[in-house]
Design a protein around this motif. Structure first.
Motif, mmCIF file in Angstrom:
data_model
loop_
_atom_site.group_PDB
_atom_site.id
_atom_site.type_symbol
_atom_site.label_atom_id
_atom_site.label_comp_id
_atom_site.label_asym_id
_atom_site.label_seq_id
_atom_site.Cartn_x
_atom_site.Cartn_y
_atom_site.Cartn_z
ATOM 1 N N LEU A 2 19.583 -14.918 36.602
ATOM 2 C CA LEU A 2 19.435 -14.269 37.958
ATOM 3 C C LEU A 2 20.110 -13.185 37.458
ATOM 4 O O LEU A 2 21.479 -12.989 37.150
ATOM 5 N N VAL A 3 19.206 -11.905 37.918
ATOM 6 C CA VAL A 3 19.877 -10.361 37.587
ATOM 7 C C VAL A 3 20.178 -9.769 38.817
ATOM 8 O O VAL A 3 19.181 -9.798 39.883
ATOM 9 N N THR A 4 21.597 -9.289 39.282
ATOM 10 C CA THR A 4 21.772 -8.438 40.261
ATOM 11 C C THR A 4 22.505 -7.213 40.056
ATOM 12 O O THR A 4 23.026 -7.051 38.906
ATOM 13 N N LEU A 5 22.175 -6.226 40.946
ATOM 14 C CA LEU A 5 22.784 -4.791 40.481
ATOM 15 C C LEU A 5 24.500 -4.964 41.069
ATOM 16 O O LEU A 5 24.695 -5.469 42.063
ATOM 17 N N ARG A 6 25.313 -4.422 40.184
ATOM 18 C CA ARG A 6 26.682 -4.542 40.656
ATOM 19 C C ARG A 6 27.084 -3.198 41.313
ATOM 20 O O ARG A 6 27.987 -2.452 41.039
ATOM 21 N N ARG A 7 26.353 -3.116 42.516
ATOM 22 C CA ARG A 7 26.607 -2.034 43.225
ATOM 23 C C ARG A 7 27.921 -1.608 43.768
ATOM 24 O O ARG A 7 28.565 -0.448 43.580
#
Lengths: 113, 113
Positions: A76-81
């Motif tokens: 699972l890929v998420t933005l490290r915003r």
DNA sequence: GCCTTTGTTCAAAATTCATTGAACTATTGA
DNA sequence: TCAATAGTTCAATGAATTTTGAACAAAGGC
């Protein structure tokens, strides 16, 4: 699990050169378009071969732009915003507001320019 | 004289990959530090050989980040801040606020990371 | 256990990028 | 005119990047 740089380790030039690629910009744009959502790598299959995608995802993970966590057989890929915002305030917002307006990756023939 | 892209021709990925290099980031940081001032290429001579500098300056000119105009035997370099701001609002500000806090090029042994 | 799905890793090839030095152009000033 | 200054262009080199396909690993479902 997979190595991710800490916020202090983020470097501007590494982040910018990771984003200075049409394929990776398209991935970031798509992640931003569904802020907060975690996407699996296979979501981006329109952008190249499996191994090439794996390469680009790893590059962005190493630059600290995304977080990648195993979940079953998927990643699972998420933005490290929040991390990027705290280190480089405003950078992601400005990039995303341009990248988001580009066609989503799965609808394109070639990576965004 | 020298070819410069118009504002409409600016592409995010081209701008980001031009900025994703320590030498070029240092040049932008130095230009930003003296906002409005035009600097000649020779100002950046601490960053490499003449021909290499010429290469980096050309790359940024082609990406639309700087404007380069002949003035005698020199070339005056300026940041295309208004153009970049209008096409990619906030981008340059966020990059500069990080890049400006780095040591100026002439005081460094190696390009900024 | 076996098969499928999802990704990674590896080596190789192709491409692009950065860097150098030499030769060159153009402008200025003596 | 001559020499110095400021950059450009070129070819060559080495380094880094991107891309591919084949082989591999790990988890889940049958």
């Amino acid at each position: 699990m997979l190595p991710h740089p800490t916020v202090e380790q983020l470097s501007l030039h590494t982040v910018l050169s990771a984003l200075g690629d049409p394929t990776r910009l398209a991935i970031v744009g798509d992640l931003a378009r569904r802020e907060g959502t975690a996407l699996s790598c296979s979501h981006f299959s329109g952008l190249g071969s499996k191994s090439n995608l794996s390469y680009h995802i790893a590059k962005m993970r190493e630059a600290g732009i995304i977080r990648v966590e195993p979940c079953g057989t998927a990643r699972l890929v998420t933005l490290r915003r929040a991390d990027l915002d705290s280190r480089f305030p405003g950078l992601l917002d400005s990039i995303i507001s341009t990248a988001v307006s580009m066609p989503p990756p799965e609808k394109r023939l070639a990576p965004v320019d």
